[in-house]
Write a protein that holds these residues in place. Structure first.
Motif, PDB file in Angstrom:
ATOM      1  N   LEU A  35       0.856  -1.183   0.000  1.00 40.05           N
ATOM      2  CA  LEU A  35       0.000   0.000   0.000  1.00 40.05           C
ATOM      3  C   LEU A  35       0.893   1.234   0.000  1.00 40.05           C
ATOM      4  O   LEU A  35       1.979   1.224   0.568  1.00 40.05           O
ATOM      5  CB  LEU A  35      -0.889   0.040   1.239  1.00 40.05           C
ATOM      6  CG  LEU A  35      -2.040  -0.961   1.311  1.00 40.05           C
ATOM      7  CD1 LEU A  35      -2.914  -0.626   2.519  1.00 40.05           C
ATOM      8  CD2 LEU A  35      -2.872  -0.972   0.053  1.00 40.05           C
ATOM      9  N   THR A  72       1.615   3.460 -10.227  1.00 39.77           N
ATOM     10  CA  THR A  72       1.909   2.149 -10.811  1.00 39.77           C
ATOM     11  C   THR A  72       3.134   2.232 -11.726  1.00 39.77           C
ATOM     12  O   THR A  72       4.058   1.418 -11.618  1.00 39.77           O
ATOM     13  CB  THR A  72       0.686   1.650 -11.619  1.00 39.77           C
ATOM     14  OG1 THR A  72      -0.437   1.588 -10.734  1.00 39.77           O
ATOM     15  CG2 THR A  72       0.933   0.287 -12.230  1.00 39.77           C
ATOM     16  N   PHE A 109      -9.431   6.202  -0.898  1.00 40.15           N
ATOM     17  CA  PHE A 109      -8.632   5.187  -0.205  1.00 40.15           C
ATOM     18  C   PHE A 109      -9.508   4.261   0.637  1.00 40.15           C
ATOM     19  O   PHE A 109     -10.666   4.563   0.931  1.00 40.15           O
ATOM     20  CB  PHE A 109      -7.590   5.874   0.693  1.00 40.15           C
ATOM     21  CG  PHE A 109      -6.636   6.708  -0.107  1.00 40.15           C
ATOM     22  CD1 PHE A 109      -5.681   6.104  -0.905  1.00 40.15           C
ATOM     23  CD2 PHE A 109      -6.718   8.088  -0.091  1.00 40.15           C
ATOM     24  CE1 PHE A 109      -4.812   6.859  -1.672  1.00 40.15           C
ATOM     25  CE2 PHE A 109      -5.849   8.859  -0.844  1.00 40.15           C
ATOM     26  CZ  PHE A 109      -4.892   8.241  -1.641  1.00 40.15           C
TER      27      PHE A 109
HETATM   28  C1  LIG Z   1      -2.790  -0.776  -7.989  1.00 43.33           C
HETATM   29  C2  LIG Z   1      -3.648  -0.190  -6.905  1.00 43.33           C
HETATM   30  C3  LIG Z   1      -3.063   0.224  -5.720  1.00 43.33           C
HETATM   31  C4  LIG Z   1      -3.857   0.774  -4.709  1.00 43.33           C
HETATM   32  N1  LIG Z   1      -3.241   1.176  -3.544  1.00 43.33           N
HETATM   33  C5  LIG Z   1      -4.000   1.668  -2.542  1.00 43.33           C
HETATM   34  C6  LIG Z   1      -3.409   2.085  -1.305  1.00 43.33           C
HETATM   35  O1  LIG Z   1      -2.202   2.068  -1.142  1.00 43.33           O
HETATM   36  N2  LIG Z   1      -4.223   2.513  -0.298  1.00 43.33           N
HETATM   37  C7  LIG Z   1      -5.575   2.579  -0.442  1.00 43.33           C
HETATM   38  O2  LIG Z   1      -6.262   2.972   0.508  1.00 43.33           O
HETATM   39  N3  LIG Z   1      -6.162   2.243  -1.612  1.00 43.33           N
HETATM   40  C8  LIG Z   1      -5.412   1.788  -2.661  1.00 43.33           C
HETATM   41  N4  LIG Z   1      -5.989   1.441  -3.857  1.00 43.33           N
HETATM   42  C9  LIG Z   1      -7.404   1.698  -4.032  1.00 43.33           C
HETATM   43  C10 LIG Z   1      -8.102   0.470  -3.478  1.00 43.33           C
HETATM   44  O3  LIG Z   1      -8.266  -0.480  -4.497  1.00 43.33           O
HETATM   45  C11 LIG Z   1      -9.373   0.852  -2.901  1.00 43.33           C
HETATM   46  O4  LIG Z   1      -9.188   1.768  -1.858  1.00 43.33           O
HETATM   47  C12 LIG Z   1     -10.153  -0.339  -2.344  1.00 43.33           C
HETATM   48  O5  LIG Z   1      -9.649  -1.588  -2.707  1.00 43.33           O
HETATM   49  C13 LIG Z   1     -11.507  -0.214  -2.920  1.00 43.33           C
HETATM   50  O6  LIG Z   1     -12.291  -1.269  -2.444  1.00 43.33           O
HETATM   51  P1  LIG Z   1     -13.646  -1.594  -3.145  1.00 43.33           P
HETATM   52  O7  LIG Z   1     -14.221  -2.742  -2.390  1.00 43.33           O
HETATM   53  O8  LIG Z   1     -14.448  -0.358  -3.299  1.00 43.33           O
HETATM   54  O9  LIG Z   1     -13.237  -2.020  -4.637  1.00 43.33           O
HETATM   55  P2  LIG Z   1     -12.477  -3.370  -5.152  1.00 43.33           P
HETATM   56  O10 LIG Z   1     -11.373  -3.677  -4.203  1.00 43.33           O
HETATM   57  O11 LIG Z   1     -12.184  -3.120  -6.563  1.00 43.33           O
HETATM   58  O12 LIG Z   1     -13.598  -4.451  -4.969  1.00 43.33           O
HETATM   59  C14 LIG Z   1     -14.709  -4.552  -5.813  1.00 43.33           C
HETATM   60  C15 LIG Z   1     -15.197  -5.979  -5.808  1.00 43.33           C
HETATM   61  O13 LIG Z   1     -16.329  -6.095  -6.622  1.00 43.33           O
HETATM   62  C16 LIG Z   1     -16.277  -7.329  -7.317  1.00 43.33           C
HETATM   63  N5  LIG Z   1     -17.069  -7.203  -8.543  1.00 43.33           N
HETATM   64  C17 LIG Z   1     -16.868  -6.356  -9.577  1.00 43.33           C
HETATM   65  N6  LIG Z   1     -17.813  -6.531 -10.522  1.00 43.33           N
HETATM   66  C18 LIG Z   1     -18.637  -7.486 -10.074  1.00 43.33           C
HETATM   67  C19 LIG Z   1     -19.799  -8.116 -10.617  1.00 43.33           C
HETATM   68  N7  LIG Z   1     -20.291  -7.773 -11.801  1.00 43.33           N
HETATM   69  N8  LIG Z   1     -20.414  -9.094  -9.879  1.00 43.33           N
HETATM   70  C20 LIG Z   1     -19.904  -9.436  -8.656  1.00 43.33           C
HETATM   71  N9  LIG Z   1     -18.809  -8.877  -8.106  1.00 43.33           N
HETATM   72  C21 LIG Z   1     -18.188  -7.922  -8.813  1.00 43.33           C
HETATM   73  C22 LIG Z   1     -14.798  -7.534  -7.583  1.00 43.33           C
HETATM   74  O14 LIG Z   1     -14.494  -8.916  -7.760  1.00 43.33           O
HETATM   75  C23 LIG Z   1     -14.143  -6.948  -6.342  1.00 43.33           C
HETATM   76  O15 LIG Z   1     -13.873  -7.906  -5.340  1.00 43.33           O
HETATM   77  C24 LIG Z   1      -5.240   0.909  -4.885  1.00 43.33           C
HETATM   78  C25 LIG Z   1      -5.818   0.486  -6.095  1.00 43.33           C
HETATM   79  C26 LIG Z   1      -5.033  -0.053  -7.093  1.00 43.33           C
HETATM   80  C27 LIG Z   1      -5.680  -0.487  -8.379  1.00 43.33           C
END
Ligand SMILES: Cc1cc2nc3c(=O)[nH]c(=O)nc-3n(C[C@H](O)[C@H](O)[C@H](O)COP(=O)(O)OP(=O)(O)OC[C@H]3O[C@@H](n4cnc5c(N)ncnc54)[C@H](O)[C@@H]3O)c2cc1C
Length: 382
Positions: free
Chosen positions: A21, A144, A359
């Motif tokens: 992270l 990235t 985040f």
């Molecule tokens: C390379 C990278 C580095 C990052 N580094 C950081 C960091 O250092 N610190 C930080 O706070 N944040 C970071 N982030 C941002 C981080 O991803 C988000 O803060 C956090 O993971 C978002 O969580 P979320 O559950 O909203 O989304 P996601 O983690 O994207 O989860 C979404 C979920 O929905 C599911 N999904 C999608 N479509 C469907 C569907 N049609 N049917 C069923 N399920 C579905 C996926 O499988 C996934 O599990 C980073 C992101 C990236 C890409």
């Protein structure tokens, strides 16, 4: 809660091996769960993030149905019809929490790259071992791109980095993590309806930061010192040759100017809030060195470049959403997570309700406020 994969799917399937992270451990918090280990200023590895989210799923007893993909959401007579690969559901309300980074954004001219050059996105990249030997062109200099360029260069490969608009930040400033300053000075608290250009804030590239135990700064000067060659923004491919924009000096000056402006606001805040004793003395950083001459063309057929890594950003995927709530760029139309269709909500998008929303730690306040709205809607109060 429907999840197509497993809990923490994006962290299990879509991240490279060395990633940590870029947010410090003290900032990793979910409602009722925070980092309590021995290294609050460290940065979690991907397995640690996965474990953290898994633990949250357990303690919150979230009713997750894993292995269930949503294939369509349509408006029905009383709410929404949700189709999954395991049957249909009727719901009065739907919260879209499918992530902001489901797809990689790659320019269309990738199709014009000669077939002998291997092309990867961060979703396919695990580490340098997965790439052929020889030169690598990394496209994009946000978090990235700079991280992968450094890792690939350290593996001994010649690396060229194509640099467009970017956000330069030092890892630490006046002996504190730069994200501590953002937090303490209230930058993360800024609300979406207080931001002048919200569209721009929501599309801003990620800062040039890396989480390492040494808390190193990974800006373009650091990459140049490693031996990475910098070129301008990749504009197109013509007859197998990559054409890059000139004017790198201006791009660098703008990023330096914005960084210095931000550090200046930190200094002002420390002084007016009487926090000088908590931080080190003022610092200023060397400006980004522009190479004396940058290449504007690179023959992709010469064998110099054996692979391309597209670090050109991520996009959400709403291919399953059959409700007309997307703008012309494919982003959800919403007001602080309240989507432009009754009973439809969103969480987990950049600057959804405040800058912190981008985040993991942003979900705490966002979820409370979005769910308050949803509860009012279900109670017929809205
Ligand atoms: C390379 C990278 C580095 C990052 N580094 C950081 C960091 O250092 N610190 C930080 O706070 N944040 C970071 N982030 C941002 C981080 O991803 C988000 O803060 C956090 O993971 C978002 O969580 P979320 O559950 O909203 O989304 P996601 O983690 O994207 O989860 C979404 C979920 O929905 C599911 N999904 C999608 N479509 C469907 C569907 N049609 N049917 C069923 N399920 C579905 C996926 O499988 C996934 O599990 C980073 C992101 C990236 C890409």
């Amino acid at each position: 809660m429907l999840e197509r994969g497993e809990v923490a799917n994006s962290w299990r399937r879509e991240r490279w091996d060395s990633l940590r992270l870029l947010t410090p451990n003290w900032q990793s918090r979910l409602p009722g769960l925070r980092y309590e280990g021995p290294d609050p200023d460290g940065y979690m590895t991907v397995p640690e993030v996965t474990e953290f989210i898994e633990r949250f799923a357990k303690v919150s007893r979230a009713p997750v149905r894993t292995g269930t993909s949503v294939t369509s959401v349509r408006r029905g007579d009383d709410g929404y019809r949700v189709t999954t690969d395991h049957g249909e559901l009727a719901c009065q309300t739907v919260v879209i929490a499918s992530g902001a980074c489901n797809r990689t954004a790659v320019p269309q001219f990738k199709a014009a790259v000669p077939a002998a050059v291997e092309q990867l996105t961060p979703f396919g990249y695990r580490g340098p071992g997965g790439l052929p030997d020889g030169g690598v062109l990394v496209v994009g200099a946000s978090a990235t791109g700079v991280q992968l360029a450094a890792e690939l260069r350290r593996s001994g490969r010649p690396v060229t980095l194509s640099v467009g608009e970017h956000v330069r930040l030092p890892r630490t400033y006046r002996e504190r993590d730069v994200l501590w300053w953002m937090d303490a000075a209230g930058v993360w608290d800024q609300r979406y309806d207080e931001i002048e250009d919200l569209t721009r804030a929501r599309r801003l590239p990620s800062p040039q930061l890396v989480g390492t135990p040494e808390r190193t700064t990974l800006d373009l000067n650091a990459l140049t010192a490693l031996g990475v060659e910098l070129v301008g923004r990749w504009a197109t491919v013509r007859d197998g040759t990559a054409l890059f924009s000139g004017g790198l000096r201006n791009v660098f000056s703008l990023a330096d100017l914005k960084m210095n402006r931000l550090l200046g606001t930190f200094d002002e805040w420390a002084e007016t809030d009487g926090r000088e004793a908590e931080v080190g003395s003022q610092e200023r950083f060397a400006r980004t060195n522009a190479p004396s001459s940058t290449r504007l063309r690179l023959d992709l057929g010469s064998g110099e470049i054996r692979s391309i890594v597209w670090a050109t950003g991520f996009r959400p995927d709403y291919g399953w959403l059959d409700v007309p709530v997307l703008d012309e760029k494919g982003h959800l139309r919403h007001e602080g997570g309240v989507v432009d269709s009754p009973g439809l909500y969103a969480l987990g998008l950049p600057v959804l309700r405040r800058r912190r929303s981008t985040f993991i730690c942003g979900i705490e306040d966002d979820a409370r406020q979005v769910i308050e709205h949803l509860a009012g809607y279900l109670a017929g109060e809205l």
